[in-house]
Write an enzyme that holds these catalytic residues in place. Structure first.
Site, PDB file in Angstrom:
ATOM      1  N   GLU A   1       0.812  -1.215   0.000  1.00 40.22           N
ATOM      2  CA  GLU A   1       0.000   0.000   0.000  1.00 40.22           C
ATOM      3  C   GLU A   1       0.848   1.269   0.000  1.00 40.22           C
ATOM      4  O   GLU A   1       0.316   2.379   0.007  1.00 40.22           O
ATOM      5  CB  GLU A   1      -0.937  -0.005   1.216  1.00 40.22           C
ATOM      6  CG  GLU A   1      -2.183  -0.840   1.032  1.00 40.22           C
ATOM      7  CD  GLU A   1      -1.892  -2.325   0.869  1.00 40.22           C
ATOM      8  OE1 GLU A   1      -2.496  -2.941  -0.031  1.00 40.22           O
ATOM      9  OE2 GLU A   1      -1.065  -2.869   1.622  1.00 40.22           O
TER      10      GLU A   1
ATOM     11  N   ASN B   1      -0.538  -7.658  -3.578  1.00 37.93           N
ATOM     12  CA  ASN B   1      -1.200  -6.844  -4.582  1.00 37.93           C
ATOM     13  C   ASN B   1      -0.225  -5.939  -5.325  1.00 37.93           C
ATOM     14  O   ASN B   1       0.797  -5.521  -4.772  1.00 37.93           O
ATOM     15  CB  ASN B   1      -2.277  -5.972  -3.924  1.00 37.93           C
ATOM     16  CG  ASN B   1      -1.696  -5.019  -2.902  1.00 37.93           C
ATOM     17  OD1 ASN B   1      -1.324  -5.422  -1.812  1.00 37.93           O
ATOM     18  ND2 ASN B   1      -1.600  -3.740  -3.243  1.00 37.93           N
TER      19      ASN B   1
ATOM     20  N   ASP C   1      -7.385  -5.780  -4.897  1.00 36.45           N
ATOM     21  CA  ASP C   1      -6.462  -5.977  -3.773  1.00 36.45           C
ATOM     22  C   ASP C   1      -6.455  -7.429  -3.300  1.00 36.45           C
ATOM     23  O   ASP C   1      -6.386  -7.709  -2.112  1.00 36.45           O
ATOM     24  CB  ASP C   1      -6.805  -5.051  -2.597  1.00 36.45           C
ATOM     25  CG  ASP C   1      -5.793  -5.137  -1.463  1.00 36.45           C
ATOM     26  OD1 ASP C   1      -4.581  -5.155  -1.743  1.00 36.45           O
ATOM     27  OD2 ASP C   1      -6.211  -5.206  -0.289  1.00 36.45           O
TER      28      ASP C   1
END
Length: 627
Positions: free
Chosen positions: A227, A311, A353
């Site tokens: 992220e 991801n 994700d």
């Protein structure tokens, strides 16, 4: 008349007092109070398979020693199975607390303790302290306490709580990771530091939360930070010295990914030169994610390790055209050299994700009349995958959770058939995507019992609405480009515990749970399966029927992994941490605002009631039958 009225008033008062007393008794016995609506009944869906048609442990499998639990998944195959059977389906309802240990740390406790002989090793969330407990005394005492003192700033770049998934033991040494990206080896006798190796830079958003695996003298460690635009990597360290033996990136040119002549993927889309560069927009692979922050399994016969990549970055798929190799997929590598043998991408050009970091359980099973060496995995996509662990061929793919983001997995190409109605598009919010970003199941590992041939899956029933926004990369800051809001899936429950038959490709029984399941599971030779809930119920169910056999309410929600061992006194014990947190429990451990539905990347929208059902904590509970 007056006396009659008095008698009537006295009778009413007596009834009211009785109601209050009964209510106090009920409220004072939380371990016997039924869950609201869900969690107390299993739906029977099929028969337990007969022995000849069951999946079984690999031919090389060795069960954990009775007095040892040395790795978080229990054994190299990742089964989380213990053959201990003193605690059985017939007597588990007599379990009682043997002792507790408080870490005085109120963040999410995901790790299981380890046991070697007469010592238990406990690791905590940040600041990642390690305790050695002496099990030879009735109330274990601390032998030593090690404090690694990680950088305080690392907490600011932890995606989803400052968790740690535990340690690994091998040859008198304890190996673990710190949030600020250091791998440390301790002498288990003294607690003295033997070496530490830095593997991450928090200024770039890199952290480490995973549990290491030790195989063939290598300590295997993967990064976190998808992220934050972190380029993921897996590193093998020499167990003796901490020196880097090899390092494999998840994106970039073949030389960086350790793809060479030995690489033989099964599917055509994974063949070609430097796909870790060419399946991205220019330079996108440098901030492309793919962090292997989950689980690693190991086949000693093939000298192969199996692990998933996270991801791609950012979440917004419109900013990264292409398949985005080698993210959201599964690598098989030679543990000795790191060279890739095959790769399977469960979510090409990932839209939702769906990190592919979940556990791979290695089993042998009958398939079309012959025994195949396979790995089985309940993937984030919501499909239960059976993959040939020698070749990477997907043999079956069936939904174990509610899935509408994809229609099926094409077994000829290996690619999921994405539902076009659920594809994110600029300028709109895509509604009711199932499963949500945490997937059909997140990191919390399943367990496999060779006694039943079933895989027991603690998983989720969540969907989400998601909108896309432009993401801009700045090192060490969130790199998302998405606005998600999660909510309960069909049926209104948010969690499920499923017993799955990988040979017959179907569920055998299923328990609907009100809250998402974020704890690991444990199966034993006593045909008992253990797991926990976010509101603190530690449960034991029958491995064959799913019948609830016992439960005990703990002081905080459970996101840890149960384990079992035989103590120095010869008794079997079962241990679990209470300590709510992680992505699912961040609303409690992080004191997040329930009025903000986008908080915790949208998870808070589904968890507003949790703040009324549990509280922060950090306590280890150890149970045993009465002496």
């Amino acid at each position: 008349m007056k006396n009659g009225a008095n008698r009537w008033l006295l009778a009413v008062l007596a009834v009211l007092i009785l109601i209050v007393v009964i209510g106090a008794i009920v409220l004072g016995a939380p371990d016997r109070r039924p869950d609201p609506v869900f969690g107390d009944k299993a739906d029977s869906l099929a028969e337990v398979p007969q022995a000849a048609s069951r999946a079984r442990s690999p031919s090389w499998y060795e069960a954990p020693r009775e007095n040892a639990w040395t790795m978080q998944l229990g054994d190299p195959s990742g089964s989380r199975f213990s053959p201990l059977s003193d605690i059985s389906a017939a007597n588990v309802n007599s379990l009682e607390v043997a002792f507790t240990f408080d870490t005085h740390n109120e963040r999410g406790h995901e790790a299981a303790p380890l046991v070697v002989g007469d010592t238990m090793f406990v690791t905590t969330p940040y600041p990642n302290d390690v305790y050695a407990l002496d099990l030879t005394t009735p109330r274990p005492t601390v032998k030593w306490h090690y404090q690694p003192v990680p950088l305080h700033a690392s907490q600011g770049v932890a995606c989803c709580d400052v968790v740690n998934r535990g340690a690994a033991y091998e040859g008198g040494r304890l190996f673990f990771n710190t949030l600020d990206g250091q791998t440390i080896a301790l002498d288990t006798a003294s607690g003295g530091e033997l070496w530490r190796t830095k593997l991450a830079e928090i200024n770039k958003g890199e952290t480490i939360t995973m549990a290491p695996l030790v195989a063939e003298g290598r300590v295997l460690v993967g990064t976190s930070g998808g992220e934050f635009g972190v380029r993921g990597s897996l590193t093998a360290l020499d167990a003796g010295s901490g020196a880097v033996v090899w390092k494999a990136y998840s994106t970039g040119p073949d030389t960086d990914v350790l793809i060479g002549p030995e690489f033989e993927p099964f599917y055509a889309q994974d063949k070609g030169e430097d796909l870790g560069v060419h399946t991205w927009n220019p330079e996108g692979w440098k901030i492309g994610g793919g962090n292997p922050w989950g689980w690693i399994s190991y086949d000693p016969e093939l000298h192969m390790i199996y692990y998933g990549t996270g991801n791609p970055g950012p979440w917004n798929p419109n900013q990264r055209p292409g398949d985005n190799k080698w993210t959201a997929g599964l690598f098989a590598r030679d543990v000795r050299t790191g060279q890739a043998r095959w790769f399977y991408q469960s979510s090409p050009h990932d839209l939702f994700d769906y990190d592919d970091v979940n556990e791979s359980i290695l089993v042998d099973m009958p398939f079309h009349g012959e025994m195949r060496k396979v790995l089985v995995r309940p993937a984030r996509t919501g499909f239960f995958l059976v993959i040939d662990r020698e070749t990477g061929q997907v043999l079956s793919a069936d939904p174990y959770a509610h899935v509408n983001s994809a229609r099926r997995v094409d077994l000829v190409t290996g690619r999921p058939e994405v539902n076009p109605e659920k594809m994110p598009k600029p300028g709109r919010v895509t509604r009711n995507i199932c499963p949500a970003a945490p997937g059909g199941k997140d990191w919390n590992p399943s367990t496999f019992s060779p006694r039943t041939g079933l895989v027991y899956i603690p998983h989720l029933n969540l969907c989400m609405d998601e909108g896309e926004v432009e993401a801009n990369y700045i090192a060490g800051t969130p790199f998302l480009g998405a606005d998600a809001r999660m909510f309960a899936g069909p049926g209104g429950h948010r969690g499920v515990f499923t017993a799955w038959d990988p040979v017959a490709r179907r569920p055998v029984w299923r328990i609907r749970e009100d809250l998402p399941l974020w704890s690991g599971a444990l199966a034993t030779g006593g045909d008992v399966v253990f797991y926990g809930t976010l509101d603190g119920w530690f449960k034991a169910v029958d491995a064959r029927s799913g019948k609830l056999l016992w439960r005990h309410r703990l002081s905080s929600g459970i996101i840890g992994m149960p384990m079992t061992y035989r103590g120095p006194d010869g008794r079997q014990y079962v241990a679990i941490f209470a300590g709510v947190g992680g992505w699912s429990g961040a609303i409690v451990s992080g004191a997040l605002d329930p009025a903000d539905p986008t908080s915790a990347l949208g998870f808070v929208n589904a968890m507003g009631d949790l703040i009324h059902r549990t509280e922060p904590g950090g306590k280890l509970y150890v149970f045993a039958l009465p002496a």
